[in-house]
Structure formats: structure tokens, C-alpha cells
Design an enzyme around this catalytic site. Structure first.
Site, PDB file in Angstrom:
ATOM      1  N   GLU A  45     -12.530   0.997  -9.598  1.00 45.49           N
ATOM      2  CA  GLU A  45     -11.409   1.934  -9.724  1.00 45.49           C
ATOM      3  C   GLU A  45     -11.811   3.308 -10.225  1.00 45.49           C
ATOM      4  O   GLU A  45     -11.033   4.263 -10.113  1.00 45.49           O
ATOM      5  CB  GLU A  45     -10.311   1.353 -10.618  1.00 45.49           C
ATOM      6  N   SER A  57      -4.742   0.632  -2.496  1.00 47.91           N
ATOM      7  CA  SER A  57      -3.561   1.445  -2.796  1.00 47.91           C
ATOM      8  C   SER A  57      -2.622   1.511  -1.596  1.00 47.91           C
ATOM      9  O   SER A  57      -1.397   1.400  -1.739  1.00 47.91           O
ATOM     10  CB  SER A  57      -3.988   2.860  -3.208  1.00 47.91           C
ATOM     11  N   ARG A  70      -7.755 -13.037  -2.488  1.00 47.01           N
ATOM     12  CA  ARG A  70      -8.809 -12.205  -1.924  1.00 47.01           C
ATOM     13  C   ARG A  70     -10.187 -12.716  -2.340  1.00 47.01           C
ATOM     14  O   ARG A  70     -10.319 -13.509  -3.273  1.00 47.01           O
ATOM     15  CB  ARG A  70      -8.650 -10.755  -2.400  1.00 47.01           C
ATOM     16  N   LEU A  95      -0.930   6.634 -11.361  1.00 44.70           N
ATOM     17  CA  LEU A  95      -1.620   6.090 -12.521  1.00 44.70           C
ATOM     18  C   LEU A  95      -1.359   7.008 -13.708  1.00 44.70           C
ATOM     19  O   LEU A  95      -1.458   8.227 -13.589  1.00 44.70           O
ATOM     20  CB  LEU A  95      -3.120   5.983 -12.249  1.00 44.70           C
ATOM     21  N   HIS A 130     -10.984  -2.607 -14.989  1.00 45.96           N
ATOM     22  CA  HIS A 130      -9.797  -2.225 -15.769  1.00 45.96           C
ATOM     23  C   HIS A 130      -9.992  -2.539 -17.243  1.00 45.96           C
ATOM     24  O   HIS A 130      -9.158  -3.192 -17.886  1.00 45.96           O
ATOM     25  CB  HIS A 130      -8.548  -2.924 -15.227  1.00 45.96           C
ATOM     26  N   LYS A 139     -11.288  -9.177  -8.911  1.00 46.82           N
ATOM     27  CA  LYS A 139     -10.571  -8.986 -10.166  1.00 46.82           C
ATOM     28  C   LYS A 139     -11.523  -8.946 -11.352  1.00 46.82           C
ATOM     29  O   LYS A 139     -12.717  -9.202 -11.225  1.00 46.82           O
ATOM     30  CB  LYS A 139      -9.533 -10.096 -10.370  1.00 46.82           C
ATOM     31  N   ILE A 146      -0.479  -6.941  -5.742  1.00 50.22           N
ATOM     32  CA  ILE A 146       0.290  -7.000  -4.492  1.00 50.22           C
ATOM     33  C   ILE A 146      -0.596  -7.259  -3.278  1.00 50.22           C
ATOM     34  O   ILE A 146      -0.249  -8.070  -2.409  1.00 50.22           O
ATOM     35  CB  ILE A 146       1.104  -5.699  -4.297  1.00 50.22           C
ATOM     36  N   TYR A 150     -13.182  -4.660  -9.816  1.00 50.92           N
ATOM     37  CA  TYR A 150     -12.137  -3.917 -10.516  1.00 50.92           C
ATOM     38  C   TYR A 150     -12.140  -4.424 -11.955  1.00 50.92           C
ATOM     39  O   TYR A 150     -11.681  -5.533 -12.221  1.00 50.92           O
ATOM     40  CB  TYR A 150     -10.762  -4.166  -9.886  1.00 50.92           C
ATOM     41  N   SER A 171       7.818  17.344  -8.937  1.00 49.21           N
ATOM     42  CA  SER A 171       8.241  16.388  -9.957  1.00 49.21           C
ATOM     43  C   SER A 171       8.449  17.095 -11.294  1.00 49.21           C
ATOM     44  O   SER A 171       7.534  17.224 -12.101  1.00 49.21           O
ATOM     45  CB  SER A 171       7.196  15.277 -10.110  1.00 49.21           C
ATOM     46  N   ASP A 190       0.919  -0.031 -14.900  1.00 46.87           N
ATOM     47  CA  ASP A 190       0.331   0.360 -16.182  1.00 46.87           C
ATOM     48  C   ASP A 190       1.317  -0.011 -17.278  1.00 46.87           C
ATOM     49  O   ASP A 190       2.384   0.600 -17.397  1.00 46.87           O
ATOM     50  CB  ASP A 190       0.079   1.870 -16.222  1.00 46.87           C
ATOM     51  N   VAL A 233       4.360  -6.765  -9.943  1.00 49.78           N
ATOM     52  CA  VAL A 233       3.217  -7.628  -9.624  1.00 49.78           C
ATOM     53  C   VAL A 233       1.951  -6.775  -9.562  1.00 49.78           C
ATOM     54  O   VAL A 233       1.909  -5.763  -8.860  1.00 49.78           O
ATOM     55  CB  VAL A 233       3.449  -8.362  -8.289  1.00 49.78           C
TER      56      VAL A 233
END
Length: 372
Positions: free
Chosen positions: A118, A134, A15, A240, A96, A75, A301, A94, A220, A270, A298
Site C-alpha cells: 500500500e 481500489s 484471494r 484514505l 497496514h 493480507k 471487498i 498489504y 470538497s 479507516d 467491509v
């Protein structure tokens, strides 16, 4: 403002932050765009495509960083790039930070203004800069499941589709958000029995309205989760997990109740998160096995669908990029509380609570950093 678009250096990352149409929008606003040579090749965009829309092509990432006020990426910043950053530079990508301690150290030391895609949210509590990736990750995760359930790739040899005369495969999806709905859309279209789990009843209701009758929606809780683990062929995690939590939704011990050589696809990736046994993998080495269960984790993705991903990511991030470029970063952050929530670093201070808690380091709020 000078906007720099470097080529991504993560292995198998195809990307790029901005497509040529996005460059044209930036240039038309009076800003300068610098694109590293061949940055768009992996997404099908040539240097000539960018030049035609007003970009200047730069030979190296070092030059891009040196000449740019704002670095526009996909990234996180990698160790090879740490030395390129300079005090006061804006990094928009992103980030992170909670998962990358060395990067956090470098951004604090360099006194970077780091804004993480994010963590930017909106008035509905959604994450608009995560949403396009997502959806692609959810759909791509199911396509990966189709692949790695094949015997030739180590799976059980099950075709994830409804076939007359035999048992219909079962897919369990944890999370009814964007990636979960994306995964369920494809899994159900292939005729599988699909179960979506979530603790948010409103999300389950919203998903029910857009998905077909072969999708079951369950609250859940422990009993429902264990029931699904026992019967499912593929478990897809699309939630997440809070970074400071030490517990897990699916522990290593719980793998023993799953079918032998069932497949876990962890969209969230995660490490030590919702699924205890998940750790990030790459496109060239995507799977591993724990206690007879295959894991596909991965962490990028969408890169496999690079042109689609680049275009949708650019569409989502560009309005925020232009707001920063037009107003200046400080005014943009003060004016837009949703953008401000993405502020991870500001002039040598960590401003993201979850990273501070996970890495046990001091942090302040974005409002404190900006003096508002």
C-alpha cells in the site's frame, strides 16, 4: 530465491497472492516457488494448476514460512502466523502496520524486512499496488449498496437506478481517485444522480473526462459536503485519511442531517478516519447502524471477486517481486526509490513514518535503515 505463498487465513478472504501464470514467470527466472496446499482454491486455482507451472505444493503454513526467503501474501500477518516468521525474512504483502499494533510488535521483534504494497508509489505519485484493488473495491462497494438498500436486507427499499416517473436516487462519492472513479462508473451507468467530491481539482478534471454527464463534480468544502449529506441516499467514502489525524470529515453529529436509513459505504475502512462512525466489518456480518444510518465497512471487498482480484493483484505486484528476487532485497530497495517507500520494517527497526506517529513509537527512514 525461495518464494513462499501461504493460504490466507483471514475469515472470508479468498484471494491468493499469485496466480499460476505468475508462478510460471517466477520459476522461469530461476527462483523456487512454494505454494501452501489449497491456497488458490478460493480464487479458482487448484494445486495441479500451480504444479503444472513449476510450483512445489507444501502442506502447512509453518513449512512455507520455514522454507521460504520471501513470503508473498495478500493480507497482513495474523497472530497465528507470528511464530512462523524468522529474522531476516522478507514479508511482501498489504501490511497496514499502523492499524495492527501487535503485528508491528512482532515484526520488530522478529527483525523482519517488511515491504507494504500500500505504500509503494510511482513517479506520478500514484500507488500502483493499491490501484487494482481500489478499482475493484469501488465497484464492489456500489454493488454492496445495491444489495443493502433492499428492504429485505434492512434498507429503505430503494432500487439504485433511474426509473421513469419517480425520483432518481442520489449517490455521493468522496474522492476522485481509483476507487471513487470505479464506484462512479457503475453508479452512473445505472442512471443514478452521482456527485463526486474532492479537494484535488486535477483529479476532478481527470474523472470528468472519463465519466458520463449524470456525474456532478464538486470541490470538497464544508458547504458542499453538508449539502450532499442532506440529499444523498448513499454516501461512499473513497479517500484514505491521514492516520495521525484526530478529526473527521464526517463526524457522528453530522449523521443527523442525513436521511433516515441512508447508507454509508466506507471503501477505505479507516477506523476513526474520514468518517468517525466507521469501523471495519466482515463479509459475514457486514452492516451496523448508528443514529439511524446504515454502515457497510467491509475491509476486504475485493475478496468477494477473488479470481478477478487475484489476477489483477498478481499482475501489479509481480514486477516488484521479481526485482527483489533477482537483485536481492537490499539492492532492490537501494535501486528503486518507489519500492523503498513501501519499506515498513528493516531488521528490527520501524521505517514507516505514519505508523511511528500513530502508534507513538520510534522510527527511522528507509534510507537511514539501508545506510544510503
Amino acid at each position: 530465491m525461495k518464494i513462499g505463498i501461504p493460504k490466507e487465513i483471514k475469515p472470508y478472504e479468498y484471494r491468493v497472492a499469485c496466480d499460476p501464470n505468475g508462478v510460471k514467470e517466477i520459476v522461469n527466472k530461476g527462483h523456487k516457488v512454494l505454494v501452501e496446499r489449497n491456497a488458490g482454491i478460493g480464487s479458482g486455482f487448484t494445486d495441479e494448476d500451480y504444479k503444472a507451472q513449476g510450483a512445489e505444493i507444501i502442506d502447512t503454513a509453518r513449512e512455507i514460512f520455514a522454507k521460504s526467503d520471501l513470503i508473498y501474501k495478500v493480507k497482513e500477518i495474523f497472530p497465528e502466523e507470528f511464530a512462523y516468521m524468522r529474522e531476516g525474512q522478507i514479508i511482501f504483502t498489504y501490511i497496514h502496520s499502523n492499524a495492527h499494533r501487535e503485528q508491528t510488535d512482532a515484526m520488530i521483534e522478529k527483525k523482519i524486512i517488511g515491504i507494504a504494497y500500500e505504500d509503494v508509489d510511482d513517479k506520478d505519485g500514484e500507488f500502483p499496488l493499491l490501484k487494482p484493488m481500489s478499482i475493484i473495491a469501488g465497484k464492489g462497494g456500489f454493488l454492496a449498496a445495491l444489495n443493502f438498500m433492499q428492504k429485505i436486507y434492512g434498507g429503505n427499499g430503494i432500487l439504485l437506478s433511474k426509473i421513469d416517473g419517480i425520483r432518481t436516487p442520489e449517490i455521493t462519492i468522496i474522492g476522485a481517485g481509483n476507487s471513487g472513479v470505479g464506484a462512479a462508473e457503475l453508479a452512473s451507468a445505472f442512471g443514478n444522480k452521482v456527485t463526486v467530491l474532492d479537494i484535488d481539482v486535477n483529479k476532478l478534471e481527470a474523472a470528468r473526462k472519463v465519466l458520463p454527464p449524470n456525474v456532478e463534480f464538486l470541490y470538497s468544502n464544508r458547504n458542499n459536503l453538508e449539502m450532499c449529506l442532506k440529499r444523498t441516499d448513499v454516501l461512499m467514502n473513497c479517500i484514505l485519511w491521514p492516520k495521525w489525524r484526530k478529526d473527521h470529515l464526517v463526524s457522528k453529529d453530522m449523521l443527523t442531517i442525513m436521511k433516515n436509513r441512508a447508507l454509508i459505504v466506507d471503501i477505505a475502512c479507516d477506523e476513526g478516519g474520514a468518517i468517525e462512525t466507521c469501523k471495519s466489518t466482515t463479509h459475514d456480518d457486514p452492516i451496523y447502524e448508528v443514529n439511524g444510518i446504515i454502515h457497510y465497512c467491509v475491509d476486504n471487498i475485493p475478496s468477494a471477486f477473488s479470481q478477478t482480484a487475484t489476477q489483477t493483484l498478481c499482475n501489479a505486484t509481480l514486477p516488484y517481486l521479481l526485482e527483489i528476487a533477482d537483485k536481492g532485497v537490499e539492492k532492490a530497495l537501494k535501486d528503486n526509490k518507489y519500492l523503498r517507500r513501501g519499506l515498513s520494517f528493516y531488521n528490527g527497526k520501524l521505517t514507516l513514518k505514519e505508523t511511528g506517529r500513530k502508534q507513538e513509537r520510534p522510527y527511522i527512514t528507509p534510507e537511514e535503515a539501508l545506510g544510503i
